[in-house]
Design a protein around this motif. Structure first.
Motif: not given
Length: 138
Positions: A19, A54-55, A57-59, A61, A90-91
């Motif tokens: 990250g 970011q896309t 890592r948020s989908a 983690p 995540g989405e």
């Protein structure tokens, strides 16, 4: 993105897994060009790399680079095949979290100039990824 000797691995280990988005500015040139098809809404340049990371890592983690091989360096070019794994928490591009574990691969080729990545060519197996999240049925 990644570049020079071992920069692809550094990108996946420190940026994608760890990250560290600040490392993108350190590794990438202001004149960075990405030749890979962008994701919906992805801007160009270094901002596009941050969006991509970011896309994912948020989908996912817990995203990990399961394998980064083979890696080849020839002059100012570096290439590697990367296998990523993670849990869909995540989405992702309009698909709600499923809790599914995914595994997908990609190929990255970068060109390095003065120690910074100036170009990237890549192919990510998005079809396999989207099948595993249930977004695409086959």
């Amino acid at each position: 993105m990644a570049g020079g000797s071992g920069l692809i691995e550094r990108f996946y280990r420190e940026v994608m897994e760890g990250g560290n988005l600040d490392l993108i500015d350190e590794l990438g040139s202001e004149n960075y060009t990405d030749h890979e098809e962008p994701m919906p809404g992805q801007p160009s340049g270094l901002a596009g790399i941050k969006f991509y990371v970011q896309t994912f890592r948020s989908a996912f983690p817990d995203i990990k680079a399961k394998a980064i091989e083979p890696t080849m360096v020839d002059g100012d070019l570096e290439a590697a095949r990367v296998v990523l794994t993670g849990t869909h928490r995540g989405e992702l591009m309009g698909t709600a979290a499923t809790g599914n574990t995914v595994e997908f691969s990609g190929i990255d080729i970068i060109r390095v100039q003065d120690g910074k990545v100036v170009e990237h060519w890549g192919a990510t197996d998005m079809l396999k990824l989207l099948q595993q999240t249930g977004a695409v049925q086959m």
